[in-house]
Scaffold this active site. Structure first.
Site, PDB file in Angstrom:
ATOM      1  N   ARG A 122     -55.303   7.441 -36.069  1.00  0.00           N
ATOM      2  CA  ARG A 122     -54.988   6.592 -34.905  1.00  0.00           C
ATOM      3  C   ARG A 122     -56.233   5.736 -34.660  1.00  0.00           C
ATOM      4  O   ARG A 122     -57.103   6.095 -33.885  1.00  0.00           O
ATOM      5  CB  ARG A 122     -54.686   7.447 -33.658  1.00  0.00           C
ATOM      6  CG  ARG A 122     -53.612   8.472 -33.830  1.00  0.00           C
ATOM      7  CD  ARG A 122     -52.286   8.177 -33.171  1.00  0.00           C
ATOM      8  NE  ARG A 122     -52.231   7.609 -31.874  1.00  0.00           N
ATOM      9  CZ  ARG A 122     -51.726   8.230 -30.802  1.00  0.00           C
ATOM     10  NH1 ARG A 122     -51.336   9.489 -30.863  1.00  0.00           N
ATOM     11  NH2 ARG A 122     -51.619   7.587 -29.649  1.00  0.00           N
ATOM     12  N   ASP A 306     -42.043   7.304 -29.309  1.00  0.00           N
ATOM     13  CA  ASP A 306     -42.106   8.554 -28.544  1.00  0.00           C
ATOM     14  C   ASP A 306     -40.740   9.207 -28.338  1.00  0.00           C
ATOM     15  O   ASP A 306     -40.654  10.276 -27.731  1.00  0.00           O
ATOM     16  CB  ASP A 306     -42.758   8.295 -27.168  1.00  0.00           C
ATOM     17  CG  ASP A 306     -44.265   8.132 -27.277  1.00  0.00           C
ATOM     18  OD1 ASP A 306     -44.812   8.352 -28.371  1.00  0.00           O
ATOM     19  OD2 ASP A 306     -44.890   7.780 -26.260  1.00  0.00           O
TER      20      ASP A 306
END
Ligand code: UD1
Length: 420
Positions: A122, A306
């Protein structure tokens, strides 16, 4: 460590109230560093992540008080520290949100590099490059991002590539106090970014273009404290919608924003759910057979990364073959192997999961690996025959307030137990 024991299958019925959005609360909390007094943020979800972020802000010198979902934060009671240490950042990536505000407010910030997460890298390169575009000197020093701007930040021009929620929020928080005009291109348009911008405008910032890809910011000398109420959590709402998709039944969601949920609602309808409004409630019902879907995650207003794990739990029981591609995080599939333990049939290739629907899932012990993956396992466990034990539920506590109690109130047989 806690675990959930789930006895299935059960269908879900009743009403559930949706909490404030974690991903909106965190940047708002960071933005309180910019105000010249006590910010008051209401509807803050009481979660491991919001508590943890509060701890970081207190360690930086902020005065904080959190009760009844209301958070008071004051950065003016003592001199602020400018370092976010490794021991905190490694537990919570969102700590990177203090980079921009500390730089703007104190002329310096030192934030440990967050590193990767359970499903892969990330990067934070855009957060750093965005600060440089505002005139900061940014370097890496023994695992820390060190940013300085002794004479203050200056307006500049920056393009995010790819679109990043976190970097858009961070650079925006720097730009509002920078001298002159800033132009930010290819910005994230997620409701959480819009809420941050609106809260900053409420505190005196000059921002144009919120909700579009281009933001134009005219820097101001100082900001008042923030006063705002956190928007409802669209991912939590989506998770309850998906729970009904997976388990069947009829549930009414209170306090959610349908305009934020459109991309999720579209996929839930494709799965075979009937979604309607009833006064202030959003109602989801699924009685028939689940249908296969084709889903590709995209930045807002696309389908959110998500939510792909929770939708995969439903697709596992669909009458046909579904495809789920995650273009935001192509490796975000740690739930696949665990769903397979429950009897799902999934093939993973080049960032796409091909899900061959089965007629039933079977309870088994599984392990939560990250927040949304854990939610998917809980949903699958509610629909599965027999007992499912979900271990390491601290992941789920980071993003959902007492999810087991709220699912139990809807009829799920789920309890929290101590697990060694
Ligand atoms: C936020 C959300 C997270 C959600 C994600 C995508 C919070 C606290 N977290 O995370 O739940 O899954 O948005 O909607 O709000 N990227 C770079 N360089 C950077 C930053 C990001 O290349 O400096 C890339 C990432 O690898 C990813 C894409 O940009 O492919 C989007 O990530 P980003 O929107 O930044 O995610 P977060 O803000 O970390």
């Amino acid at each position: 460590m806690d675990a959930f024991i789930i006895d299935g299958p059960t269908t879900l019925h009743g009403d559930v109230a949706i909490a404030g959005a974690k991903n909106a609360a965190l940047p708002l909390m960071a933005a309180a560093l910019l105000g010249n007094g006590e910010s008051v943020i209401t509807n803050v979800p009481d979660l491991a992540d919001t508590r943890f972020f509060l701890k970081l802000l207190e360690e930086l010198g902020m005065a904080g008080e959190f009760s009844n979902n209301t958070l008071r934060l004051d950065p003016t009671v003592r001199e602020l520290e400018t370092t976010a240490p490794y021991d905190i950042v490694r537990k919570m990536r969102a700590s990177i949100y203090v980079l921009g505000p500390l730089l703007a407010a104190r002329g310096e910030s030192r934030v440990s590099k967050p590193g990767g997460c359970a499903w892969g890298p990330r990067p934070v390169d855009l957060h750093m490059a965005g600060m440089m575009a505002l005139g900061a000197e940014v370097e890496e020093d023994h695992g820390y991002i060190v940013a300085r701007c002794p004479g203050g930040l200056k307006g500049g021009r920056f393009r995010f590539e790819p679109v990043s929620v976190g970097a858009t929020c961070n650079v925006l928080m720097g730009a509002v106090l920078a001298r002159g005009e800033t132009l930010l291109e290819n910005c994230a348009r997620e409701p959480e970014v819009v809420q941050l911008g609106e809260a900053l405008i409420g505190a005196g910032a000059h921002i144009e273009g919120l909700g579009t890809q281009t933001l134009q910011i005219q820097g101001v000398d100082s900001l008042s404290p923030l006063k705002c109420a956190v928007i409802p959590d669209r991912i939590e709402a989506g998770t309850f919608l998906a729970a009904v998709a997976v388990a069947g039944g009829r549930v009414r969601l209170a306090g959610c924003r349908q305009d934020h949920l459109e991309p999720i609602i579209g996929v839930l309808r494709d799965l075979g759910c009937v979604i309607s409004e009833e006064g202030d409630f959003l109602v989801v019902e699924r009685t028939g057979q689940l249908q296969p879907v084709k889903v590709e995650t995209q930045p807002f207003p696309g389908f959110p990364t998500d939510m792909q794990a929770q939708v995969m739990a439903a697709a596992a029981l669909a009458d046909g073959v579904s495809f789920i591609t995650d273009t935001i995080y192509p490796d975000r599939f740690t739930h696949v192997a665990e769903l397979e333990r429950l009897g799902a049939r999934i093939e993973l290739k080049n960032g796409t999961a091909t899900i061959m629907g089965v007629s039933e899932l079977q309870g088994a012990p599984v392990m939560a690996t990250d927040l949304r993956a854990s939610a998917a396992l809980v949903l699958a466990g509610i629909a599965a025959q027999g007992r499912t034990t979900v271990r390491r539920v601290y992941h789920i506590d980071r993003g959902y307030e007492r999810i087991e109690a709220r699912l139990a109130a809807l009829g799920a047989r789920i309890e929290r137990v101590k697990d060694s």
